[in-house]
Design an enzyme around this catalytic site. Sequence first.
Site, short mmCIF file in Angstrom:
data_model
loop_
_atom_site.label_atom_id
_atom_site.label_comp_id
_atom_site.label_asym_id
_atom_site.label_seq_id
_atom_site.Cartn_x
_atom_site.Cartn_y
_atom_site.Cartn_z
CB CYS A 1 44.14 37.62 27.18
SG CYS A 1 44.13 36.73 28.75
CB CYS B 1 41.03 35.42 26.47
SG CYS B 1 40.39 36.58 27.70
CG HIS C 1 40.68 39.97 29.78
ND1 HIS C 1 41.78 39.14 29.69
CD2 HIS C 1 41.17 41.21 30.06
CE1 HIS C 1 42.88 39.85 29.89
NE2 HIS C 1 42.53 41.11 30.12
CG ASN D 1 51.25 35.35 42.18
OD1 ASN D 1 51.40 35.35 43.39
ND2 ASN D 1 51.64 34.34 41.42
N GLY E 1 54.01 39.59 41.59
CA GLY E 1 54.52 38.40 40.91
C GLY E 1 53.60 37.85 39.84
CG HIS F 1 42.28 36.06 32.17
ND1 HIS F 1 41.56 36.07 30.98
CD2 HIS F 1 41.44 35.53 33.10
CE1 HIS F 1 40.35 35.56 31.19
NE2 HIS F 1 40.25 35.22 32.49
CG HIS G 1 45.88 33.30 37.19
ND1 HIS G 1 46.20 34.43 36.50
CD2 HIS G 1 47.04 32.87 37.78
CE1 HIS G 1 47.50 34.69 36.65
NE2 HIS G 1 48.03 33.76 37.42
CG HIS H 1 48.51 30.01 41.13
ND1 HIS H 1 49.41 29.42 40.25
CD2 HIS H 1 48.56 31.33 40.87
CE1 HIS H 1 49.97 30.36 39.51
NE2 HIS H 1 49.49 31.53 39.86
P1 5GP Z 1 51.17 34.01 37.59
O1 5GP Z 1 52.66 34.07 37.71
O2 5GP Z 1 50.64 35.01 36.60
O3 5GP Z 1 50.45 34.03 38.90
O4 5GP Z 1 50.85 32.55 37.06
C1 5GP Z 1 50.75 32.22 35.72
C2 5GP Z 1 50.73 30.70 35.66
O5 5GP Z 1 50.31 30.32 34.37
C3 5GP Z 1 52.10 30.07 35.91
O6 5GP Z 1 52.04 29.19 37.02
C4 5GP Z 1 52.38 29.33 34.59
O7 5GP Z 1 53.01 28.07 34.78
C5 5GP Z 1 51.01 29.17 33.99
N1 5GP Z 1 51.01 29.17 32.53
C6 5GP Z 1 51.69 30.02 31.73
N2 5GP Z 1 51.46 29.73 30.44
C7 5GP Z 1 50.61 28.66 30.43
C8 5GP Z 1 50.00 27.90 29.37
O8 5GP Z 1 50.19 28.15 28.18
N3 5GP Z 1 49.21 26.87 29.75
C9 5GP Z 1 48.97 26.57 31.06
N4 5GP Z 1 48.16 25.52 31.31
N5 5GP Z 1 49.52 27.27 32.08
C10 5GP Z 1 50.33 28.30 31.76
ZN ZN Z 2 41.94 37.15 29.28
#
Ligand code: 5GP
Ligand code: ZN
Length: 124
Positions: A12, A15, A54, A98, A104, A109, A111, A113
């Site tokens: 992950c 992780c 995780h 999301n 989306g 994992h 999170h 925003h």
């Molecule tokens: P999701 O689309 O899953 O809600 O959001 C994933 C977020 O993780 C995206 O906004 C993307 O820019 C961010 N992200 C993806 N890979 C990395 C990374 O390697 N480092 C950081 N700091 N953010 C990441």
């Molecule tokens: Zn994870």
Amino acid sequence: MSDTIHSHDPDCLFCKIVARQIPARVVYEDEELFAFHDIHPWAPVHFLLIPKMHIPSLAQVDHETAGLMGRMMALVPKLALQEGCNPYPQGGYRLLTNTGVEGGQEVRHLHFHVMGGTRPWLRG
Ligand code: 5GP
Ligand code: ZN
């Protein structure tokens, strides 16, 4: 493996960030929570707040993880101001999670925003 709850998933991305195997700009860390700047920010302030454990998404959250979720959400106001969001009510911030493919979600994992700062934003 990444679709069940466990302490660490070696495959992950987030992780790996928690384990410092992949670099990130860290905003906050305690025993159970971790926050870092999003690599592609939509807004002047855009960081991700995650449980270190995780948990793949909000879809796996239940009464056992409810306390952790409460502590995670309670941290948002403090970190948002610390990272430069303007004060409520003229300022404020957006909290987004999301969930799943149709929600989306790209990184599996859980999170939050947290986005804020003076508008206009790139997105959102
Ligand atoms: P999701 O689309 O899953 O809600 O959001 C994933 C977020 O993780 C995206 O906004 C993307 O820019 C961010 N992200 C993806 N890979 C990395 C990374 O390697 N480092 C950081 N700091 N953010 C990441
Ligand atoms: Zn994870």
